[in-house]
Design a protein around this motif. Structure first.
Motif, PDB file in Angstrom:
ATOM      1  N   ALA A  34       0.837  -1.207   0.000  1.00  0.00           N
ATOM      2  CA  ALA A  34       0.000   0.000   0.000  1.00  0.00           C
ATOM      3  C   ALA A  34       0.868   1.251   0.000  1.00  0.00           C
ATOM      4  O   ALA A  34       1.944   1.279   0.617  1.00  0.00           O
ATOM      5  N   HIS A  62      -7.096  -0.911   4.127  1.00  0.00           N
ATOM      6  CA  HIS A  62      -6.788  -0.829   2.698  1.00  0.00           C
ATOM      7  C   HIS A  62      -7.841  -1.588   1.893  1.00  0.00           C
ATOM      8  O   HIS A  62      -7.585  -2.691   1.392  1.00  0.00           O
ATOM      9  N   PRO A  63      -9.043  -1.033   1.796  1.00  0.00           N
ATOM     10  CA  PRO A  63     -10.148  -1.770   1.156  1.00  0.00           C
ATOM     11  C   PRO A  63      -9.876  -2.159  -0.288  1.00  0.00           C
ATOM     12  O   PRO A  63     -10.333  -3.204  -0.747  1.00  0.00           O
ATOM     13  N   GLY A  64      -9.120  -1.348  -0.999  1.00  0.00           N
ATOM     14  CA  GLY A  64      -8.838  -1.672  -2.391  1.00  0.00           C
ATOM     15  C   GLY A  64      -7.964  -2.892  -2.563  1.00  0.00           C
ATOM     16  O   GLY A  64      -8.098  -3.640  -3.546  1.00  0.00           O
ATOM     17  N   LEU A  65      -7.071  -3.124  -1.622  1.00  0.00           N
ATOM     18  CA  LEU A  65      -6.162  -4.258  -1.704  1.00  0.00           C
ATOM     19  C   LEU A  65      -6.789  -5.550  -1.179  1.00  0.00           C
ATOM     20  O   LEU A  65      -6.281  -6.641  -1.447  1.00  0.00           O
ATOM     21  N   ALA A  88     -10.301  -6.584  -1.310  1.00  0.00           N
ATOM     22  CA  ALA A  88     -11.709  -6.673  -1.698  1.00  0.00           C
ATOM     23  C   ALA A  88     -12.274  -8.062  -1.402  1.00  0.00           C
ATOM     24  O   ALA A  88     -13.435  -8.203  -0.993  1.00  0.00           O
ATOM     25  N   ARG A 131     -13.216  -8.278   2.163  1.00  0.00           N
ATOM     26  CA  ARG A 131     -14.454  -7.548   2.459  1.00  0.00           C
ATOM     27  C   ARG A 131     -15.677  -8.398   2.128  1.00  0.00           C
ATOM     28  O   ARG A 131     -16.649  -8.425   2.878  1.00  0.00           O
TER      29      ARG A 131
END
Length: 317
Positions: free
Chosen positions: A165, A287-290, A292, A295
């Motif tokens: 990140a 780090h929601p994008g990394l 997913a 999640r």
């Protein structure tokens, strides 16, 4: 081997080691994995049910101030269970039966052949060591080595992904809502592995209680709220507390919709195998994008809040 486990994390370790069928007793709070309903319960809470976080905190403090136990051991049930091994802890008298009470109960049984396996984790390395300690105590050392290494490797894999990140958001982990306590012991390590910068506590610290002024001096990028012992639904029931106990209007995390409520009963506060899943949840918050996939995997265990306390699915977006 007849095993009695007096705390939820130990029960999870025993089952992860393949010894579910050897359990002859558990605590009243042991609720995972599924299929424990037929195992005798050996403990009970002494506190009366309380409605709010503030009332629970006051009741626990009153009991501890009077040098009383928060939990009782059912001596008759323990005698009937006839355990060869009892897994217990002496880290926190609020989390499980105290070690002194367990020793006293065993002494009243007049049995000298019962082995006590005592756990006291304050860091992540202690959790891996406790897996091996339980495994050794129940006669499964090879399984303990293998499980500990799998958990450590999974944690390292999360840390390696988070290290990619471009930033390290400041993270405030809330352990209790009223009064506000900040997560200590292994939480700062989890935050660092998840690619964040832990606020307030350092690894091994016990959870401090922060004043409104202390909280106002912080400006976290991410807030994780996971009250100890509270499933997600229980925390959501007190969602209206947040603007009162936290400097909600001034927190960047609230304004940007980066406040997360998580299941503090299943995750984060149990030093067992699911501590790695806790790390995955945390990494997905930071780090929601990394993360997913994480999640999506934990969508039922986490809710994201916006500035108006609106609720959003963890896997949204």
């Amino acid at each position: 081997m007849r095993i009695a486990s007096l705390l939820p994390s130990a029960t999870e370790i025993v089952c992860a080691l393949g010894a579910r069928g050897d359990l002859v007793g558990i605590s009243h709070e042991c609720d995972f994995p599924e299929g424990l309903s037929g195992v005798p319960v050996l403990t009970r809470p002494r506190l009366r049910p309380a409605r709010s976080s503030r009332e629970i905190d006051a009741a626990v403090r009153d009991v501890l101030r009077d040098a009383l136990a928060v939990y009782d051991i059912d001596l008759d049930a323990l005698r009937e269970a006839r355990p060869d091994v009892i897994v217990t802890q002496d880290l926190c008298d609020v989390c499980a039966v105290s070690l002194d009470d367990v020793r006293a109960a065993v002494a009243r049984l007049a049995r000298r052949d019962v082995r006590l396996v005592n756990l006291r984790p304050v860091r992540l390395d202690d959790i891996w060591a406790d897996v091996r300690r339980v495994a050794e105590g129940i006669g499964r050392p090879a399984e303990g080595d293998a499980l500990a290494e799998r958990l450590r490797a999974r944690a390292a894999a999360v840390a390696a992904r988070a290290a990619a990140a471009p930033d390290r958001p400041r993270v405030l982990a809330v352990e209790w809502l009223d009064p506000v306590m900040i997560g200590g012991v292994w939480m700062p390590e989890l935050i660092a592995l998840a690619g964040g910068e832990p606020l307030v506590t350092r690894p091994g610290d016990h959870a401090p209680t922060l004043s409104p002024d202390d909280l106002a001096a912080l400006d976290p990028d991410v807030v994780l709220i996971k009250p100890c012992g509270f499933p997600l639904e229980r925390t959501l029931a007190e969602i209206d507390l947040l603007p009162r106990v936290l400097p909600w209007s001034s927190y960047r995390a609230a304004a940007q919709g980066r406040v997360f409520l998580a299941d503090g009963n299943a995750f984060f506060n149990r030093p067992g195998p699911r501590i790695v899943e806790s790390l995955e949840i945390l990494a997905a918050c930071v780090h929601p994008g990394l993360f997913a996939g994480e999640r999506r995997a934990h969508a039922r265990s986490v809710v994201r809040l916006d500035a108006a306390l609106g609720r959003h699915a963890f896997d949204e977006g």
